[in-house]
Motif scaffolding. Sequence first.
Motif, mmCIF file in Angstrom:
data_model
loop_
_atom_site.group_PDB
_atom_site.id
_atom_site.type_symbol
_atom_site.label_atom_id
_atom_site.label_comp_id
_atom_site.label_asym_id
_atom_site.label_seq_id
_atom_site.Cartn_x
_atom_site.Cartn_y
_atom_site.Cartn_z
ATOM 1 N N THR A 47 1.977 -4.423 26.678
ATOM 2 C CA THR A 47 2.643 -4.883 25.452
ATOM 3 C C THR A 47 4.020 -4.253 25.301
ATOM 4 O OG1 THR A 47 1.476 -3.176 24.187
ATOM 5 C CG2 THR A 47 0.505 -5.390 24.200
ATOM 6 N N ASP A 48 4.154 -2.978 25.673
ATOM 7 C CA ASP A 48 5.468 -2.331 25.620
ATOM 8 C C ASP A 48 6.433 -3.008 26.591
ATOM 9 O OD1 ASP A 48 4.680 -0.542 23.700
ATOM 10 O OD2 ASP A 48 4.521 1.181 25.056
ATOM 11 N N PHE A 49 5.946 -3.307 27.794
ATOM 12 C CA PHE A 49 6.793 -3.984 28.778
ATOM 13 C C PHE A 49 7.265 -5.333 28.254
ATOM 14 C CE2 PHE A 49 7.037 -7.231 32.102
ATOM 15 C CZ PHE A 49 8.205 -6.813 32.715
ATOM 16 N N VAL A 50 6.363 -6.090 27.655
ATOM 17 C CA VAL A 50 6.736 -7.417 27.145
ATOM 18 C C VAL A 50 7.787 -7.284 26.043
ATOM 19 C CG1 VAL A 50 5.892 -9.458 25.908
ATOM 20 C CG2 VAL A 50 4.585 -8.531 27.828
ATOM 21 N N VAL A 51 7.582 -6.362 25.114
ATOM 22 C CA VAL A 51 8.559 -6.161 24.031
ATOM 23 C C VAL A 51 9.899 -5.710 24.607
ATOM 24 C CG1 VAL A 51 9.110 -4.721 22.020
ATOM 25 C CG2 VAL A 51 6.840 -5.712 22.245
ATOM 26 N N ASP A 52 9.860 -4.769 25.550
ATOM 27 C CA ASP A 52 11.094 -4.278 26.176
ATOM 28 C C ASP A 52 11.820 -5.405 26.901
ATOM 29 O OD1 ASP A 52 10.140 -1.843 25.285
ATOM 30 O OD2 ASP A 52 9.639 -1.074 27.284
ATOM 31 N N ALA A 53 11.074 -6.194 27.661
ATOM 32 C CA ALA A 53 11.670 -7.284 28.432
ATOM 33 C C ALA A 53 12.268 -8.350 27.512
ATOM 34 C CB ALA A 53 10.631 -7.898 29.366
ATOM 35 N N VAL A 54 11.559 -8.695 26.450
ATOM 36 C CA VAL A 54 12.088 -9.680 25.492
ATOM 37 C C VAL A 54 13.355 -9.134 24.845
ATOM 38 C CG1 VAL A 54 11.649 -10.802 23.267
ATOM 39 C CG2 VAL A 54 9.920 -10.875 25.062
ATOM 40 N N GLY A 55 13.352 -7.861 24.479
ATOM 41 C CA GLY A 55 14.529 -7.253 23.863
ATOM 42 C C GLY A 55 15.729 -7.253 24.786
ATOM 43 N N ILE A 56 15.555 -6.811 26.017
ATOM 44 C CA ILE A 56 16.688 -6.699 26.934
ATOM 45 C C ILE A 56 17.184 -8.078 27.366
ATOM 46 C CG2 ILE A 56 15.627 -6.493 29.251
ATOM 47 C CD1 ILE A 56 17.402 -3.844 29.436
ATOM 48 N N MET A 57 16.277 -9.029 27.556
ATOM 49 C CA MET A 57 16.692 -10.380 27.955
ATOM 50 C C MET A 57 17.376 -11.120 26.805
ATOM 51 S SD MET A 57 15.958 -10.715 31.125
ATOM 52 C CE MET A 57 16.112 -8.996 31.500
ATOM 53 N N THR A 58 16.884 -10.934 25.594
ATOM 54 C CA THR A 58 17.517 -11.565 24.433
ATOM 55 C C THR A 58 18.906 -10.984 24.209
ATOM 56 O OG1 THR A 58 15.353 -11.904 23.424
ATOM 57 C CG2 THR A 58 17.268 -12.082 21.976
ATOM 58 N N GLY A 59 19.022 -9.661 24.287
ATOM 59 C CA GLY A 59 20.330 -9.028 24.137
ATOM 60 C C GLY A 59 21.300 -9.489 25.203
ATOM 61 N N LEU A 60 20.834 -9.560 26.436
ATOM 62 C CA LEU A 60 21.693 -10.014 27.531
ATOM 63 C C LEU A 60 22.119 -11.462 27.323
ATOM 64 C CD1 LEU A 60 23.018 -9.341 30.239
ATOM 65 C CD2 LEU A 60 20.884 -10.024 31.356
ATOM 66 N N SER A 61 21.191 -12.307 26.933
ATOM 67 C CA SER A 61 21.519 -13.722 26.701
ATOM 68 C C SER A 61 22.545 -13.877 25.588
ATOM 69 C CB SER A 61 20.261 -14.511 26.335
ATOM 70 O OG SER A 61 19.377 -14.548 27.420
ATOM 71 N N LEU A 62 22.360 -13.140 24.512
ATOM 72 C CA LEU A 62 23.322 -13.227 23.402
ATOM 73 C C LEU A 62 24.665 -12.621 23.793
ATOM 74 C CD1 LEU A 62 21.084 -12.396 20.321
ATOM 75 C CD2 LEU A 62 22.022 -14.609 20.983
#
Length: 133
Positions: free
Chosen positions: A93-108
């Motif tokens: 769950t930590d990995f999923v949250v971390d991955a969503v955070g970093i990918m969303t930030g990168l996309s934006l």
Amino acid sequence: MKPFLIARMVLTLGACAALLIAIVVLSLVPAHDRPVTALPHALEHLTIFFAAGLAFGIGYPQRHGFQFLALLVFTAVIEMAQLVVPGRHARLTDFVVDAVGIMTGLSLGLGPSRQGSSREVSISVRTCLRTIV
């Protein structure tokens, strides 16, 4: 090269390095030494990883695919590295949250103006989320 661009590169490199170092340190210190905030655990993760992704997206708008892959691998390695630290553990769950955070930030951070169109950004986010899930 223009002085403005040099200053932007230096500031961005500093921000990216500081955020990645903070993630490594906060992820790998023993649990009893980790600072505690009033934020929920998942929000702490989401916030710092989002900031790191955003810094990379703004500072380095080229090589999108490499950045997505490298930051996703970084996220996985950090989570797995916690297995060797006493009192720490790796959670999916930590990995999923971390991955969503970093990918969303990168996309934006890459943004529509840097990638060409909002359609490309939505495709990138969709591709990222498909890779994660």
